[in-house]
Design a protein around this motif. Structure first.
Motif, short mmCIF file in Angstrom:
data_model
loop_
_atom_site.label_atom_id
_atom_site.label_comp_id
_atom_site.label_asym_id
_atom_site.label_seq_id
_atom_site.Cartn_x
_atom_site.Cartn_y
_atom_site.Cartn_z
N GLU A 41 0.84 -1.19 0.00
CA GLU A 41 0.00 0.00 0.00
C GLU A 41 0.88 1.24 0.00
N THR A 42 0.51 2.21 -0.82
CA THR A 42 1.26 3.46 -0.88
C THR A 42 0.50 4.52 -0.08
N VAL A 43 1.17 5.13 0.87
CA VAL A 43 0.56 6.16 1.69
C VAL A 43 1.37 7.45 1.57
N THR A 44 0.69 8.56 1.81
CA THR A 44 1.35 9.86 1.79
C THR A 44 1.29 10.47 3.18
N THR A 45 2.42 10.95 3.66
CA THR A 45 2.52 11.57 4.98
C THR A 45 3.09 12.97 4.82
N ASN A 46 2.44 13.92 5.43
CA ASN A 46 2.92 15.30 5.43
C ASN A 46 3.41 15.66 6.83
N ALA A 47 4.53 16.36 6.89
CA ALA A 47 5.10 16.75 8.17
C ALA A 47 5.94 18.01 7.99
N ASP A 48 6.15 18.72 9.07
CA ASP A 48 7.11 19.83 9.05
C ASP A 48 8.53 19.29 9.08
N VAL A 49 8.75 18.31 9.98
CA VAL A 49 10.10 17.77 10.20
C VAL A 49 10.05 16.25 10.11
N ALA A 68 8.49 21.76 20.28
CA ALA A 68 8.65 23.14 19.80
C ALA A 68 7.55 23.54 18.82
N GLY A 69 6.60 22.64 18.59
CA GLY A 69 5.44 22.98 17.78
C GLY A 69 5.44 22.48 16.36
N ALA A 70 6.46 21.74 15.96
CA ALA A 70 6.52 21.23 14.58
C ALA A 70 5.80 19.90 14.47
N ASP A 71 5.09 19.70 13.38
CA ASP A 71 4.48 18.41 13.07
C ASP A 71 5.63 17.48 12.69
N ALA A 156 4.37 14.03 23.07
CA ALA A 156 4.78 15.23 22.32
C ALA A 156 4.05 15.35 20.98
N GLY A 157 3.44 14.25 20.53
CA GLY A 157 2.75 14.27 19.24
C GLY A 157 3.59 13.76 18.09
N VAL A 158 4.71 13.09 18.37
CA VAL A 158 5.55 12.52 17.32
C VAL A 158 4.86 11.28 16.74
N ARG A 159 4.73 11.23 15.42
CA ARG A 159 4.25 10.01 14.75
C ARG A 159 5.44 9.14 14.39
N ILE A 160 5.30 7.84 14.54
CA ILE A 160 6.41 6.90 14.34
C ILE A 160 6.05 5.86 13.30
N ALA A 161 6.99 5.54 12.43
CA ALA A 161 6.86 4.41 11.50
C ALA A 161 8.06 3.51 11.67
N TYR A 162 7.83 2.30 12.18
CA TYR A 162 8.90 1.31 12.28
C TYR A 162 8.99 0.51 10.98
N TYR A 163 10.10 -0.17 10.82
CA TYR A 163 10.34 -1.09 9.69
C TYR A 163 10.35 -0.37 8.33
N GLU A 164 10.59 0.92 8.34
CA GLU A 164 10.66 1.67 7.08
C GLU A 164 11.96 2.44 7.01
#
Length: 424
Positions: A41-49, A68-71, A156-164
């Protein structure tokens, strides 16, 4: 109630429901599914950092960026956070002090302190100068550390992707498009800033920016224990180590070779000494790989003289610690010397919108042998996270972020910033 086999129709209905739940879960993490290609599956993720690598540097970079407020989005090719501390088994992430005072604090220290306290351990007295540097090592329970690191990321709101892991990086009008791959997943990450915390500056390598490395690398270590049950976080339970000569973390092939060699040597030792193997880390720990050629290169003279860089963002402290086939003889720093790390050593030469943190810091080999330890990597990671978040917010590149703003942000989050660089 007895279990029964599902019929084909029930199984399909159950699988479809599971797929809906999985898609919903992905969407809740900020991923937008696009299509299926070759079963992935192809997914798109948008982030500041985007932070690549979840070791000592990457975890702190991500948490600081998000606070510090960054996505913030964190990609880690392994199964957990912590890197050398957890998967590598070197669960003594020093040093946080020098010459009777604490010189590294902030998010890394917050995590280590809470880990020790929750585990019922003890912290060293930093007001006392030890006879040997290792006496002030803080020992952590690596299993608990990994759990707490994930909790702090979530808070803190950090999203994580393992195995990538990134496969390609392309510049866009607003920053970067990073193609990542994992099993069953292809991901496009659109971000403003990248922090490369891979240990070997692998994202920098994908961009064909210059990196440094000698032909010979320091041996890696495979950690294990014989006879005595492992007692994580306690000095009595300290693991044994065995050198893996020629260990190279450059790619999956060389990492595989190092792991196979290390495990083979331990098996030979067990048979030869007729002892019981009670613990084995899942992979070897690596000390050396690529470093960036940065806007500034920290030399061993800079390191051992305690040079106060104009743009110093954190301290570091450890002996010059080069491992060879004959072992290691640490060279302690002179009384009162505390090295600093400049922001420009975290920025690849002539680059925009990308930083590094951790052992791939721009430095010569001997300076790097002291800079590469976990506490210093935590401090570098937090500094990089602050710089990236501020750059994303101001729509500029990290080198153009005012140093006083980076220092202010770091201090707000508990870090100790070198005071003699014009920032108060």
């Amino acid at each position: 109630m007895k279990e029964r086999a599902m019929g084909r129709r029930e199984l399909l209905r159950f699988s479809a429901a599971g797929a809906v739940l999985a898609t919903a879960a992905g969407a809740s993490q900020g991923d937008t599914p696009e299509s299926e290609r070759a079963g992935a599956e192809t997914v798109t993720t948008n982030a500041d950092v985007l932070v690549v690598g979840g070791g000592a540097a990457g975890t702190m970079a991500a948490i600081q960026s998000a606070r510090a407020g960054a996505d913030t989005f964190l990609v880690e090719r392994g199964t957990q956070l912590g890197g050398t501390t957890t998967t590598g088994g070197v669960a003594f992430p020093g040093l946080f002090d020098a010459w009777g005072r604490q010189i590294i604090a902030g998010i890394g220290w917050e995590l280590v302190r809470e880990c020790v306290e929750l585990d019922g351990g003890a912290l060293p007295d930093f007001s006392k100068v030890p006879e040997h540097h290792w006496m002030n090592q803080v020992r952590v329970n690596p299993f608990l550390y990994a759990l707490l690191a994930e909790e702090k990321c979530a808070q803190a709101g950090v999203r994580i992707a393992y195995y990538e892991f990134p496969q390609s990086v392309r510049e866009t009008a607003e920053g970067w498009m990073v193609e990542c791959a994992g099993f069953g997943t292809r991901r496009r990450v659109f971000c403003r800033q990248i922090i490369d915390c891979t240990g070997g500056a692998e994202v920098v390598g994908l961009l064909n920016l210059p990196r440094l490395r000698e032909a010979e690398t320091q041996p890696g270590s495979m950690l294990f224990m014989l006879d005595t049950p492992d007692d994580p976080g306690r000095p009595a339970g300290a693991l044994e180590s065995l050198y893996v000569h020629g260990a190279d973390s450059t790619n999956s092939r060389t990492v595989t070779e190092a792991n196979l060699a290390g495990r083979k040597s331990i098996l030979e030792k067990v048979r030869r000494e007729k002892r019981r193997l009670t613990h084995l880390q899942p992979e070897a720990g690596f000390r050396e790989s690529f470093r960036i050629d940065g806007e500034t290169l920290v030399t061993v003279d800079d390191y051992t003289s305690g040079r106060m860089f104009d743009d110093a963002v954190c301290y570091a402290f450890y002996p010059v610690d080069l491992h060879t086939r004959g072992g290691v003889t640490p060279k302690p720093l002179r009384q009162g010397i505390v090295p600093t790390v400049p922001l420009r050593a975290l920025i690849p030469k002539r680059s925009r919108n990308i930083l590094v943190a951790g052992r791939c810091v721009s430095s010569d080999r001997l300076a790097n042998s002291g800079l590469r330890v976990q506490a210093s990597c935590m401090a570098m990671g937090q500094a990089a996270g602050a710089a990236a978040a501020l750059a994303a917010r101001e729509n500029t590149t990290p080198l153009n972020v005012p140093l006083e703003e980076i220092g202010k942000t770091l201090r707000m989050h508990g870090a100790i910033v070198p005071p003699d660089n014009g920032r108060g």
